[in-house]
Design a protein around this motif. Sequence first.
Motif, PDB file in Angstrom:
ATOM      1  N   GLU A 280     -69.635  42.664 -19.673  1.00  0.00           N
ATOM      2  CA  GLU A 280     -69.102  42.013 -18.476  1.00  0.00           C
ATOM      3  C   GLU A 280     -68.354  40.748 -18.882  1.00  0.00           C
ATOM      4  OE1 GLU A 280     -70.660  40.760 -13.984  1.00  0.00           O
ATOM      5  OE2 GLU A 280     -71.947  41.906 -15.344  1.00  0.00           O
ATOM      6  N   LEU A 281     -67.308  40.446 -18.132  1.00  0.00           N
ATOM      7  CA  LEU A 281     -66.449  39.298 -18.401  1.00  0.00           C
ATOM      8  C   LEU A 281     -66.087  38.647 -17.073  1.00  0.00           C
ATOM      9  CD1 LEU A 281     -64.469  37.747 -20.426  1.00  0.00           C
ATOM     10  CD2 LEU A 281     -62.759  39.438 -19.724  1.00  0.00           C
ATOM     11  N   ALA A 282     -66.048  37.306 -17.050  1.00  0.00           N
ATOM     12  CA  ALA A 282     -65.665  36.605 -15.821  1.00  0.00           C
ATOM     13  C   ALA A 282     -64.923  35.319 -16.167  1.00  0.00           C
ATOM     14  CB  ALA A 282     -66.892  36.293 -14.965  1.00  0.00           C
ATOM     15  N   TYR A 283     -63.820  35.087 -15.481  1.00  0.00           N
ATOM     16  CA  TYR A 283     -63.048  33.848 -15.626  1.00  0.00           C
ATOM     17  C   TYR A 283     -63.297  33.001 -14.391  1.00  0.00           C
ATOM     18  CZ  TYR A 283     -59.002  30.729 -15.293  1.00  0.00           C
ATOM     19  OH  TYR A 283     -58.191  29.640 -15.125  1.00  0.00           O
ATOM     20  N   TYR A 284     -63.891  31.810 -14.597  1.00  0.00           N
ATOM     21  CA  TYR A 284     -64.196  30.871 -13.517  1.00  0.00           C
ATOM     22  C   TYR A 284     -63.078  29.826 -13.454  1.00  0.00           C
ATOM     23  CZ  TYR A 284     -68.999  32.533 -12.775  1.00  0.00           C
ATOM     24  OH  TYR A 284     -70.102  33.293 -12.453  1.00  0.00           O
ATOM     25  N   ASP A 285     -62.270  29.899 -12.419  1.00  0.00           N
ATOM     26  CA  ASP A 285     -61.139  28.995 -12.229  1.00  0.00           C
ATOM     27  C   ASP A 285     -61.563  27.869 -11.288  1.00  0.00           C
ATOM     28  OD1 ASP A 285     -58.721  27.763 -11.986  1.00  0.00           O
ATOM     29  OD2 ASP A 285     -57.736  29.376 -10.876  1.00  0.00           O
ATOM     30  N   SER A 286     -61.825  26.700 -11.854  1.00  0.00           N
ATOM     31  CA  SER A 286     -62.227  25.534 -11.062  1.00  0.00           C
ATOM     32  C   SER A 286     -60.981  24.926 -10.443  1.00  0.00           C
ATOM     33  CB  SER A 286     -62.945  24.518 -11.956  1.00  0.00           C
ATOM     34  OG  SER A 286     -63.492  23.453 -11.203  1.00  0.00           O
ATOM     35  N   ILE A 287     -60.650  25.379  -9.240  1.00  0.00           N
ATOM     36  CA  ILE A 287     -59.324  25.113  -8.685  1.00  0.00           C
ATOM     37  C   ILE A 287     -59.119  23.657  -8.288  1.00  0.00           C
ATOM     38  CG2 ILE A 287     -59.041  27.490  -7.913  1.00  0.00           C
ATOM     39  CD1 ILE A 287     -59.701  26.551  -5.081  1.00  0.00           C
ATOM     40  N   ASP A 288     -60.201  22.877  -8.118  1.00  0.00           N
ATOM     41  CA  ASP A 288     -60.040  21.459  -7.788  1.00  0.00           C
ATOM     42  C   ASP A 288     -59.861  20.590  -9.030  1.00  0.00           C
ATOM     43  OD1 ASP A 288     -60.234  22.020  -5.116  1.00  0.00           O
ATOM     44  OD2 ASP A 288     -62.378  21.577  -4.974  1.00  0.00           O
ATOM     45  N   ASP A 289     -59.957  21.197 -10.222  1.00  0.00           N
ATOM     46  CA  ASP A 289     -59.735  20.473 -11.476  1.00  0.00           C
ATOM     47  C   ASP A 289     -59.121  21.437 -12.482  1.00  0.00           C
ATOM     48  OD1 ASP A 289     -59.766  18.499 -13.409  1.00  0.00           O
ATOM     49  OD2 ASP A 289     -61.846  18.889 -13.988  1.00  0.00           O
ATOM     50  N   ILE A 297     -65.730  16.677 -11.788  1.00  0.00           N
ATOM     51  CA  ILE A 297     -65.723  18.080 -11.356  1.00  0.00           C
ATOM     52  C   ILE A 297     -65.867  18.983 -12.576  1.00  0.00           C
ATOM     53  CG2 ILE A 297     -64.336  19.916 -10.299  1.00  0.00           C
ATOM     54  CD1 ILE A 297     -63.125  17.870  -8.452  1.00  0.00           C
ATOM     55  N   ARG A 298     -66.652  20.019 -12.437  1.00  0.00           N
ATOM     56  CA  ARG A 298     -66.927  20.944 -13.536  1.00  0.00           C
ATOM     57  C   ARG A 298     -65.652  21.667 -13.977  1.00  0.00           C
ATOM     58  NH1 ARG A 298     -72.175  24.946 -13.613  1.00  0.00           N
ATOM     59  NH2 ARG A 298     -71.737  26.025 -15.595  1.00  0.00           N
ATOM     60  N   ASN A 299     -65.501  21.845 -15.273  1.00  0.00           N
ATOM     61  CA  ASN A 299     -64.326  22.511 -15.835  1.00  0.00           C
ATOM     62  C   ASN A 299     -64.343  24.016 -15.575  1.00  0.00           C
ATOM     63  OD1 ASN A 299     -63.795  19.990 -16.921  1.00  0.00           O
ATOM     64  ND2 ASN A 299     -63.130  20.823 -18.890  1.00  0.00           N
ATOM     65  N   SER A 300     -63.185  24.622 -15.732  1.00  0.00           N
ATOM     66  CA  SER A 300     -63.099  26.083 -15.708  1.00  0.00           C
ATOM     67  C   SER A 300     -63.833  26.653 -16.914  1.00  0.00           C
ATOM     68  CB  SER A 300     -61.635  26.531 -15.727  1.00  0.00           C
ATOM     69  OG  SER A 300     -60.948  26.064 -14.580  1.00  0.00           O
ATOM     70  N   GLU A 301     -64.230  27.943 -16.792  1.00  0.00           N
ATOM     71  CA  GLU A 301     -65.014  28.588 -17.845  1.00  0.00           C
ATOM     72  C   GLU A 301     -64.600  30.053 -17.993  1.00  0.00           C
ATOM     73  OE1 GLU A 301     -69.189  26.185 -16.783  1.00  0.00           O
ATOM     74  OE2 GLU A 301     -69.094  28.385 -16.690  1.00  0.00           O
ATOM     75  N   ILE A 302     -64.936  30.622 -19.127  1.00  0.00           N
ATOM     76  CA  ILE A 302     -64.931  32.067 -19.307  1.00  0.00           C
ATOM     77  C   ILE A 302     -66.354  32.454 -19.719  1.00  0.00           C
ATOM     78  CG2 ILE A 302     -63.980  34.051 -20.535  1.00  0.00           C
ATOM     79  CD1 ILE A 302     -61.447  32.493 -21.010  1.00  0.00           C
ATOM     80  N   ARG A 303     -66.916  33.479 -19.080  1.00  0.00           N
ATOM     81  CA  ARG A 303     -68.267  33.917 -19.378  1.00  0.00           C
ATOM     82  C   ARG A 303     -68.229  35.358 -19.902  1.00  0.00           C
ATOM     83  NH1 ARG A 303     -71.993  31.274 -14.487  1.00  0.00           N
ATOM     84  NH2 ARG A 303     -71.140  29.152 -14.688  1.00  0.00           N
ATOM     85  N   TYR A 304     -69.038  35.603 -20.932  1.00  0.00           N
ATOM     86  CA  TYR A 304     -69.063  36.909 -21.585  1.00  0.00           C
ATOM     87  C   TYR A 304     -70.506  37.416 -21.634  1.00  0.00           C
ATOM     88  CZ  TYR A 304     -64.924  34.586 -23.657  1.00  0.00           C
ATOM     89  OH  TYR A 304     -63.767  33.877 -23.876  1.00  0.00           O
ATOM     90  N   LEU A 305     -70.669  38.720 -21.528  1.00  0.00           N
ATOM     91  CA  LEU A 305     -71.998  39.316 -21.628  1.00  0.00           C
ATOM     92  C   LEU A 305     -71.902  40.696 -22.252  1.00  0.00           C
ATOM     93  CD1 LEU A 305     -75.084  39.223 -20.792  1.00  0.00           C
ATOM     94  CD2 LEU A 305     -74.383  40.483 -18.747  1.00  0.00           C
ATOM     95  N   VAL A 306     -72.795  40.987 -23.192  1.00  0.00           N
ATOM     96  CA  VAL A 306     -72.936  42.328 -23.728  1.00  0.00           C
ATOM     97  C   VAL A 306     -74.433  42.615 -23.794  1.00  0.00           C
ATOM     98  CG1 VAL A 306     -72.885  41.509 -26.119  1.00  0.00           C
ATOM     99  CG2 VAL A 306     -72.356  43.901 -25.614  1.00  0.00           C
ATOM    100  N   GLY A 307     -74.833  43.841 -23.417  1.00  0.00           N
ATOM    101  CA  GLY A 307     -76.251  44.147 -23.371  1.00  0.00           C
ATOM    102  C   GLY A 307     -76.545  45.600 -23.673  1.00  0.00           C
TER     103      GLY A 307
END
Length: 427
Positions: A280-289, A297-307
Amino acid sequence: MKTFQKTVFVILMWALMPFPWLHAGEADESAFWSNFLPIEFNGFFELRGGMRTQYDLYEKDISVMEARVQMELFTYTDWAEFKYKGDGWADGVTERFDYDTREAFVFSRPSDFLDVKVGRQILTWGTGDLVFLNDLFPKDWQSFFIGRDSEYLKAPSDAIKASFVVSDMANVDLVYTPKFDPDRYINGDYLSYWSGALNRIVGRDAIVVADTPDRWFKDDEVAVRIYRNISSCELALYGYWGFWKNPAGETPEGIAIFPGLHVYGASARGNVGPGIGNMELAYYDSIDDPNGTNPLIRNSEIRYLVGYAQEIARDFTGSLQYYVEQMLDYDAYKEGLKGSPAKDHLRHVITLQLTKLLMNQNLELSLNAYFSPSDQDAYLMPKIHYKYSDRIGLEIGANIFFGSDDYTFFSQFENNTNVYGAIRYSF
């Protein structure tokens, strides 16, 4: 009862009310009651208590202490299903009585290609095992860490869910939440935590004060999932438009806020050898920063998961996952710290889940474990559940936290390490 819940309750009563028989004679009494039947009613009574294993300056010695009753009603007509589930409990930690409507919805299938569910409901999707990337539906982290039953990790949403069969190519789930439903986050009521503003562990001495978006149809959320099966593999795309589910920023005055957030992701799950693998992959776009230059304000992130999960032996299953959070615009983040401890650019977490069933599957031994090699902290959840009879269940367990630095995620809860026990009578 909130306005949305009241509306759903009125709809339920209106839909079930047998208006055509209200003024009928006694001969039609059976028709009156048949309009309500069949009705399923069940629930449970539960006593649950837990204690911290070490002294916490900012919290009570008891971690959980409650007497709880849950009641569930379910019925249906030719065109719809109706469900109501609610919990009431006396809470020894907060010293008050609470009630929570967990479900109150109408479900209907108006056509072969459309399902609709309207009301308070529990929603979830994604491939992670107790790790959430594209699942942006509310969670109750306080319940999770103090030893309540695992069902309470998923908090309810006041939403409309529509499921479409678009074609043979794909299915679509669309969820609209007219008013933002945040996580039930750690705020100091039950658990002490690290405060970046005060640069120390705090608890009941610093309850989080938050400005939560709460305007109907303005502070709303939209989530979508597009998925299909190819052979034995399920593929999915996700989208979310709303807010960070936990406070992810603050005002200059120190009020916690929920900045805007857009999430885009994908996942795959299918057979791998004798078990099941997932990515699974997710791009978190922190649109206020968007550039990461606002330290509040928290930065944008990319999250990765393998299981990977499989049955290790008879009645013995296990799963292993590797999870990574990558902070974007990391240099800008470090420049705005002003002396506060810095998070890692890449946060790594390894999870292990083991479950063993014994005594004709009446005894369940389980362990959920999280270890972060980057943060050098860990979280263990051992649990024993015994089904004494069809109605009586017994449970003991623990939430164990440890780590090197007070400001890392699991280590901040070290003084909240607790053991608990419960007895439940179902009816």
